[in-house]
Design an enzyme around this catalytic site. Sequence first.
Site, mmCIF file in Angstrom:
data_model
loop_
_atom_site.group_PDB
_atom_site.id
_atom_site.type_symbol
_atom_site.label_atom_id
_atom_site.label_comp_id
_atom_site.label_asym_id
_atom_site.label_seq_id
_atom_site.Cartn_x
_atom_site.Cartn_y
_atom_site.Cartn_z
ATOM 1 N N HIS A 1 0.822 -1.208 0.000
ATOM 2 C CA HIS A 1 0.000 0.000 0.000
ATOM 3 C C HIS A 1 0.856 1.258 0.000
ATOM 4 C CE1 HIS A 1 -3.709 -2.241 0.545
ATOM 5 N NE2 HIS A 1 -4.351 -1.105 0.385
ATOM 6 N N LYS B 1 -10.373 -7.747 7.545
ATOM 7 C CA LYS B 1 -11.084 -8.000 8.804
ATOM 8 C C LYS B 1 -10.761 -6.882 9.773
ATOM 9 C CE LYS B 1 -7.347 -10.236 11.100
ATOM 10 N NZ LYS B 1 -6.822 -10.031 12.435
#
Lengths: 177, 281
Positions: A38, A103
């Site tokens: 990222h 999650k």
Amino acid sequence: MAKVSLTTPVTEEQIRSLEAGDKVLLSGVVYTARDAAHKRLVEALDEGEELPFAVEGNAIYYVGPCPAKPGEVIGSAGPTTSYRMDPFAPRLIKEGLRIMIGKGERNDEVIDAMKAQGAVYLGAIGGAAALISKCIKEAEVIAYDDLGTEAVRRLLVEDLPVICVIDSQGNNLYRRD
Amino acid sequence: MRTIKAEEISRAVAKLCIDANYNLGEDIVNEYKLAYQRENSDVAKEILQQLSKNAEIAKEDQVPICQDTGMAVIFLELGQDLRVVEGDLYQAINQGVSAGYTEGYLRKSVVNDPLIQRKNTEDNTPAVIHTEIVPGDQLKITVAPKGFGSENMSQLKMLRPTDGVEGLKTFVLKVVKEAGPNPCPPIVVGIGIGGTVEKAALLAKKSLLRPLGVYNDDEKFKNLEQELLEEVNRLDIGPQGLGGLTTALAVNIETYPTHIAGLPVVVNINCHVARHKEVVL
């Protein structure tokens, strides 16, 4: 709460129709990226460089899989905790990212971007990594090979079971009170 | 004096790393099933069923239960009458970790320098090793691969001595609540109370090695474990944070005497894949 089958790439309309609580079976291509990837993706955007894959209409799965055993497509591959990607996610959502799979909680900046652009956050079952790997039919490293498990992979998934945890209206299954 | 070859230690560690990551303890597997029966919500039930199924697949296919195969935390109880020969003890342990994570197709999750370079060491070494010297001539090795989804949710607090049991409870519940869905509930809550900063942390980690259904030897702390488990499970975080009665599978407390001015507490959280395997050599 509906049961929905969805295949990537997706349109804004398809994403806007999903509601928190929907059970989704996701098929098609998803790209893997976690912390280190990222950082590089957003750095590439800052430099005006092209990303290693088209974000528009696509899905990113926050996962760093285990190595594949001989003859297998991939090793165990469950979701990692998503909040660590929060500083980078809004930028990718602005580029057209429609689906994030992970999650755990997301922050308000991510949820605001999801609402504005039309994106959803899908929860996979953390720790159910052997089970999830059965839904992955192809896996190929397409960028940042030096990051090992954190490299960007192109996965082809079939009926990956996920739950729409945060929808494009900002409804959030984690915040029930 | 009894001797043991370093190579024998390496082989044992490699085997334990693989075993811990493929074969979830029966105590945990059974608890998933009991929790399934207790839950009222469909989502909670379904998640617990998936966790059972996942553990079965991992065992049958001999693959990792979770992709985060952890940093290898290793506890040694080294008998003072045992001498390691033909090699260095810690080197032998790390060779075992390297072999286990490589041969077992486990994920390599360790970076060399925590802050600046963060380069993967490619074989999951070094392990975090805790050694205790004990009477006897045996070596007990416990391998507890620790995932960081749950490790990241752990906290330390230096309470005031007068904060007492209520202060402790408030802190523990705050930590579990803040962790929410992030550490992969249902969790195991490890609590270290007393000693110094590092002692409390070590106690908390060590408490996670306890099998489910085993409580603190001291009745007072056993009761506190049970009270806290009930209170944690009333938070309605539930499996994966989607609500339900099963936020934690266990609350384990370990204690040590401390200073008149202090009450150190560390809460170390483990995920539902509460892995640990041991061997005595």
